[in-house]
Design an enzyme around this catalytic site. Structure first.
Site, mmCIF file in Angstrom:
data_model
loop_
_atom_site.group_PDB
_atom_site.id
_atom_site.type_symbol
_atom_site.label_atom_id
_atom_site.label_comp_id
_atom_site.label_asym_id
_atom_site.label_seq_id
_atom_site.Cartn_x
_atom_site.Cartn_y
_atom_site.Cartn_z
ATOM 1 N N ASP A 93 2.106 -24.065 -5.605
ATOM 2 C CA ASP A 93 1.640 -25.038 -4.625
ATOM 3 C C ASP A 93 1.354 -26.352 -5.336
ATOM 4 O O ASP A 93 1.427 -26.452 -6.566
ATOM 5 C CB ASP A 93 0.424 -24.508 -3.868
ATOM 6 C CG ASP A 93 -0.750 -24.199 -4.769
ATOM 7 O OD1 ASP A 93 -0.759 -24.658 -5.918
ATOM 8 O OD2 ASP A 93 -1.662 -23.480 -4.322
ATOM 9 N N ASP A 267 2.315 -16.471 2.211
ATOM 10 C CA ASP A 267 1.492 -16.130 1.039
ATOM 11 C C ASP A 267 0.035 -16.121 1.451
ATOM 12 O O ASP A 267 -0.349 -16.797 2.410
ATOM 13 C CB ASP A 267 1.687 -17.150 -0.095
ATOM 14 C CG ASP A 267 0.802 -18.375 0.098
ATOM 15 O OD1 ASP A 267 -0.262 -18.446 -0.546
ATOM 16 O OD2 ASP A 267 1.146 -19.257 0.919
ATOM 17 N N CYS A 305 0.972 6.450 3.530
ATOM 18 C CA CYS A 305 1.390 5.488 2.502
ATOM 19 C C CYS A 305 1.963 6.223 1.295
ATOM 20 O O CYS A 305 1.439 7.263 0.869
ATOM 21 C CB CYS A 305 0.198 4.629 2.086
ATOM 22 S SG CYS A 305 0.591 3.395 0.816
ATOM 23 N N CYS A 307 2.390 4.661 -1.765
ATOM 24 C CA CYS A 307 2.129 3.858 -2.963
ATOM 25 C C CYS A 307 1.517 4.720 -4.079
ATOM 26 O O CYS A 307 1.047 5.840 -3.858
ATOM 27 C CB CYS A 307 1.226 2.674 -2.645
ATOM 28 S SG CYS A 307 -0.546 3.050 -2.546
ATOM 29 N N CYS A 310 -2.124 5.940 -3.322
ATOM 30 C CA CYS A 310 -2.269 7.000 -2.332
ATOM 31 C C CYS A 310 -1.661 8.326 -2.796
ATOM 32 O O CYS A 310 -2.097 9.396 -2.364
ATOM 33 C CB CYS A 310 -1.652 6.560 -1.004
ATOM 34 S SG CYS A 310 -2.615 5.264 -0.182
ATOM 35 N N HIS A 336 -2.713 -0.899 -3.625
ATOM 36 C CA HIS A 336 -2.456 -0.370 -2.285
ATOM 37 C C HIS A 336 -2.241 -1.485 -1.274
ATOM 38 O O HIS A 336 -1.277 -1.448 -0.481
ATOM 39 C CB HIS A 336 -3.604 0.529 -1.833
ATOM 40 C CG HIS A 336 -3.515 0.891 -0.379
ATOM 41 N ND1 HIS A 336 -2.694 1.887 0.096
ATOM 42 C CD2 HIS A 336 -4.122 0.339 0.712
ATOM 43 C CE1 HIS A 336 -2.793 1.947 1.416
ATOM 44 N NE2 HIS A 336 -3.657 1.029 1.815
#
Length: 377
Positions: A93, A267, A305, A307, A310, A336
């Site tokens: 940015d 974002d 989930c 991931c 998890c 997560h």
């Protein structure tokens, strides 16, 4: 151009679009969420972990890297990609939002902004030319024009003067951008919560033919329906053959609604910030794993989930880590949440491919507890 947008298809049901953004460091499948790495790192995450969850692009912060370690050090290291060991796309940015959020510590002039460092009080100055110099040294694939982000709420006259200054600054950014061959400069549409000003800003900036366009000054405290209304009046003016980026938006509902309105890139620090406080995103809504009710809950954060967190750790264990101020707990919740949003965007892209994004939205909002007929969800 350093960055090129490739249109793939439009969802017949919702109007959302599927595409690819081609950059010097790889392709971004859109709509896409970009994890925020403010200080040249996504808090608590390694680049390897981000790749394991298939983060396609990350965002870094010009203002903070300007203060430390300094853009010249990053330049001598070979640019941000080498400095932080990340070989995929990076967006920086302009530093404008951070400078303007200092309020009492800064003074806006036509030339730029005089401000004091939040670290040590040193007097500093940022202008369109300085913002370009810093970002050219940092070396991201995508860099942002220096803009003024008006507060919310704000009077029409003030916002009009502010956006017109942003337009003049955008022109100065274009003139001082030293690396258009390998860094794309995006302009930022402003205009507060005023339709006429949003349209004015979008028309003024698109006439300058930037490689991409961001929409700034939203998700700053206004109701969600007002943000969506501003998008509906702004996005149609932006070129269809260039990327559209909605800045600072990361809640699941806003990602879906923004995609429906034609946004390609998003974002936000939201998933990492709330994770460090023990708040996680699950398929059935937010779950505050620090709460006492999870002290003996040996199930995963989200049974749906896949991931790393998890698959390997329980709510009870993560709660214990967070209550003990152990960094590993924050790493697990952060992993997560980022995985959750990146998977959400994969699901959004699949729904666009299959022309069913409105159906997907209804199903997701129902499961997540977001529907509220009185408020228009």
């Amino acid at each position: 151009m350093a960055v090129k947008y490739e249109f793939i298809k439009q969802c017949k049901q919702s109007g959302a679009r599927l595409g690819r953004v081609h950059t010097p460091h790889g392709v971004i499948e859109t709509p896409a969420f970009m994890p925020v790495g403010t200080q040249a790192t996504v808090k608590t995450m390694s680049p390897e972990e981000l790749k394991s969850m298939d983060a396609q692009i990350i965002l870094s912060n010009t203002y903070h890297l300007f203060l430390r370690p300094g853009h010249d050090i990053v330049r001598r290291a070979g640019g941000l990609h080498k400095f932080m060991n990340w070989d995929r796309p990076i967006l920086t940015d302009s530093g404008g939002f951070q400078v303007f959020s200092l309020s009492e510590m800064r003074k806006i002039t036509e030339e730029g902004v005089h401000f004091r460092s939040h670290l040590n009080g040193d007097k500093l100055f940022l202008s369109p030319e300085v913002a370009m110099e810093i970002q050219n040294a940092l070396g991201p694939d995508i860099m942002m024009a220096f803009d003024e982000c008006a507060p919310y709420p704000a009077e029409h006259d003030y916002v009009k003067q502010s956006l017109e200054r942003t337009t003049r600054w955008a022109e100065r950014c274009l003139k001082s951008h030293a690396r258009p061959h390998d860094q794309a400069l995006f302009a930022i549409v402003q205009g507060g919560m005023y339709k006429d000003l949003r349209i004015q800003s979008a028309k003024d900036l698109t006439s300058m033919d930037f490689p991409g366009y961001a929409i700034g000054g939203l998700s700053v405290g206004e109701p969600k329906h007002l943000m969506n209304d501003m998008l509906e009046h702004t996005v149609p003016i932006l070129p269809a053959d260039k990327p559209r980026y909605l800045m600072g938006v990361g809640s699941p509902d806003a990602l879906i609604d923004g995609s429906i309105r034609g946004i390609d890139m998003f974002d936000c620090v939201l998933p990492t910030r709330i994770a460090r406080n023990g708040t996680t995103m699950t398929s059935t809504g937010r779950l505050v794993v620090r709460n006492a009710q999870y002290a003996e809950d040996f199930g995963p954060l989200d049974p749906n989930c896949s991931c790393y967190t998890c698959k390997n750790y329980s709510r009870a264990y993560i709660r214990h880590l967070l209550k003990a101020d152990e960094t590993f707990g924050m790493r697990l919740t952060t992993y997560h949440n980022l995985h959750f949003l990146l998977q959400l965007m994969r699901d959004v892209r699949q729904a666009i491919t299959e022309d069913r994004l409105l159906d997907f939205r209804e199903d997701f909002f129902t499961r997540y507890g977001l529907f509220d007929n009185e408020k228009g969800f």
